[in-house]
Design a protein around this motif. Structure first.
Motif, mmCIF file in Angstrom:
data_model
loop_
_atom_site.group_PDB
_atom_site.id
_atom_site.type_symbol
_atom_site.label_atom_id
_atom_site.label_comp_id
_atom_site.label_asym_id
_atom_site.label_seq_id
_atom_site.Cartn_x
_atom_site.Cartn_y
_atom_site.Cartn_z
ATOM 1 N N THR A 178 -8.675 0.121 7.073
ATOM 2 C CA THR A 178 -9.673 0.229 8.325
ATOM 3 C C THR A 178 -10.275 1.161 8.688
ATOM 4 O OG1 THR A 178 -7.636 0.380 9.489
ATOM 5 C CG2 THR A 178 -8.464 -2.051 9.164
ATOM 6 N N ASP A 179 -9.908 2.438 8.485
ATOM 7 C CA ASP A 179 -10.509 3.676 8.650
ATOM 8 C C ASP A 179 -11.886 3.740 8.022
ATOM 9 O OD1 ASP A 179 -8.499 4.849 10.334
ATOM 10 O OD2 ASP A 179 -7.753 6.308 8.763
ATOM 11 N N ASN B 82 -12.909 -6.007 1.810
ATOM 12 C CA ASN B 82 -12.376 -5.965 0.513
ATOM 13 C C ASN B 82 -11.170 -5.337 0.333
ATOM 14 O OD1 ASN B 82 -15.183 -6.484 -0.834
ATOM 15 N ND2 ASN B 82 -15.676 -4.718 0.727
ATOM 16 N N GLU C 161 -0.708 -0.042 14.684
ATOM 17 C CA GLU C 161 0.689 0.769 15.197
ATOM 18 C C GLU C 161 0.180 0.916 16.762
ATOM 19 O OE1 GLU C 161 1.781 3.747 12.563
ATOM 20 O OE2 GLU C 161 1.909 2.362 10.988
ATOM 21 N N ASP D 235 -3.365 -6.698 0.038
ATOM 22 C CA ASP D 235 -4.470 -6.170 0.873
ATOM 23 C C ASP D 235 -5.039 -7.260 1.720
ATOM 24 O OD1 ASP D 235 -4.102 -3.570 0.370
ATOM 25 O OD2 ASP D 235 -5.618 -3.592 -1.225
ATOM 26 N N SER E 132 -5.418 1.864 15.173
ATOM 27 C CA SER E 132 -4.605 1.368 14.348
ATOM 28 C C SER E 132 -3.546 0.364 14.858
ATOM 29 C CB SER E 132 -3.594 2.756 13.790
ATOM 30 O OG SER E 132 -2.669 3.146 14.979
ATOM 31 N N MET F 174 -5.609 -7.519 5.472
ATOM 32 C CA MET F 174 -6.681 -8.314 6.406
ATOM 33 C C MET F 174 -6.544 -9.058 7.315
ATOM 34 S SD MET F 174 -9.835 -7.343 3.672
ATOM 35 C CE MET F 174 -9.204 -7.448 1.922
ATOM 36 N N LYS G 61 -11.672 3.321 16.530
ATOM 37 C CA LYS G 61 -10.669 2.704 15.601
ATOM 38 C C LYS G 61 -9.350 2.847 16.305
ATOM 39 C CE LYS G 61 -7.721 2.032 12.312
ATOM 40 N NZ LYS G 61 -7.083 3.109 11.553
ATOM 41 N N VAL H 146 -0.302 -1.525 0.735
ATOM 42 C CA VAL H 146 0.350 -0.609 -0.149
ATOM 43 C C VAL H 146 1.764 -0.778 -0.124
ATOM 44 C CG1 VAL H 146 0.147 1.733 -0.716
ATOM 45 C CG2 VAL H 146 -1.587 1.247 0.721
#
Ligand SMILES: Nc1ncnc2c1ncn2[C@@H]1O[C@H](COP(=O)(O)OP(=O)(O)O)[C@@H](O)[C@H]1O
Ligand SMILES: O=c1ccn([C@@H]2O[C@H](COP(=O)(O)OP(=O)(O)O)[C@@H](O)[C@H]2O)c(=O)[nH]1
Length: 240
Positions: free
Chosen positions: A144-145, A139, A18, A76, A16, A80, A14, A63
């Motif tokens: 993504t975590d 969804n 960032e 959201d 991020s 995505m 995973k 968010v």
């Protein structure tokens, strides 16, 4: 001399959004993405099958949109789509460094990337290709975590490797509490019970139920990914 074998055969990494940003304020930093990919090349060279879930926080965070008055689900979906952009950049950088990458999206966007089809992903991994999963879980209201936990379980990864800004899980957020100390390992129940903010509870709960361990380690520390894959002590292991 005996050849040192990697500790894992198949991993779900995973990254991020960032992680692609480097020291920039947003977007994709070329040198940073190239360095990330060169670390993935090292891991691939020792025979480990690599699947990647890429975040989108460097481009858009749902968010934040929600808190600014935008409909949360719409925000959201934008988040995505941001992960799709990152996935394309990542796969491009991988191809340039000699890997064969395939991007699979959780939302239908066929003219751009192929859809996520589990058997196809498994086939690519068996062929030694790197699979980049885009669009998270597909969804809204997820992260993504959680996508990393989900895809990790689906493809039978032995571990989810969360590469992030901090070098492990701490007793409190180390960015806010300088007295926080790092765990070398801890159980899922403790991570969830203590509300440790490093990953969301949905991701933790899914990994706990599937007995899929997570290792949290630093993205900025050169060579950390290879050390993790070779089974060396790096970051924090969250286990069942
Ligand atoms: N207990 C904790 N241990 C480590 N990091 C924590 C903890 N609680 C909160 N954090 C914060 O979580 C951040 C990583 O989570 P997040 O920003 O979601 O990662 P990413 O963007 O890499 O997915 C770290 O930068 C750290 O400031
Ligand atoms: O299954 C998912 C995954 C992601 N997102 C959205 O995509 C954004 C970017 O993902 P994330 O914040 O997990 O990226 P990272 O922090 O890893 O860069 C999130 O804020 C959400 O808005 C979503 O709605 N569903």
């Amino acid at each position: 001399m005996t050849q040192v074998q990697p500790a894992h055969k198949r991993i779900l990494l995973k990254l991020s959004g960032e992680a692609l940003m480097g020291d920039d304020q947003f977007g994709i930093n070329r040198a940073t993405i190239e360095r990330m990919v060169s670390e993935i090349v090292e891991v691939s060279k020792v025979g480990v099958q690599v699947a990647v879930v890429i975040g989108g926080g460097n481009i858009f965070r749902g968010v934040a949109g929600g808190s600014a008055g935008m409909d949360r689900a719409t925000a959201d979906y934008m988040g995505m789509l941001a992960t799709v952009m990152n996935a394309l950049a990542l796969a491009d950088a991988m191809d340039k460094q000699g890997l064969t990458a395939r991007v699979m999206s959780a939302i239908g966007i066929e003219q751009v990337v192929e859809p996520y089809v589990r058997p196809k992903a498994l086939q690519y991994l068996e062929e030694g290709k790197v699979v980049v999963f885009a669009a998270g879980t597909g969804n809204p209201f997820f992260t993504t975590d959680t996508a990393a936990a989900l895809r990790g379980a689906e493809i039978g990864a032995e571990v989810v490797l969360k590469a992030t800004k901090v070098d492990g899980v701490y007793t409190a957020d180390p960015m806010k509490d300088p007295t926080a100390t790092r765990y070398t390992k801890l159980a899922f129940d403790e991570a969830i019970g203590r509300n440790l903010g490093i990953m969301d509870a949905t991701a933790f709960a899914l990994c706990r139920d599937q007995k899929l361990p997570i290792r949290v380690f630093s993205i900025v520390k050169p060579g950390a990914l290879l050390r993790v894959v070779m089974g060396e002590d790096e970051g924090t292991l969250v286990h069942a």
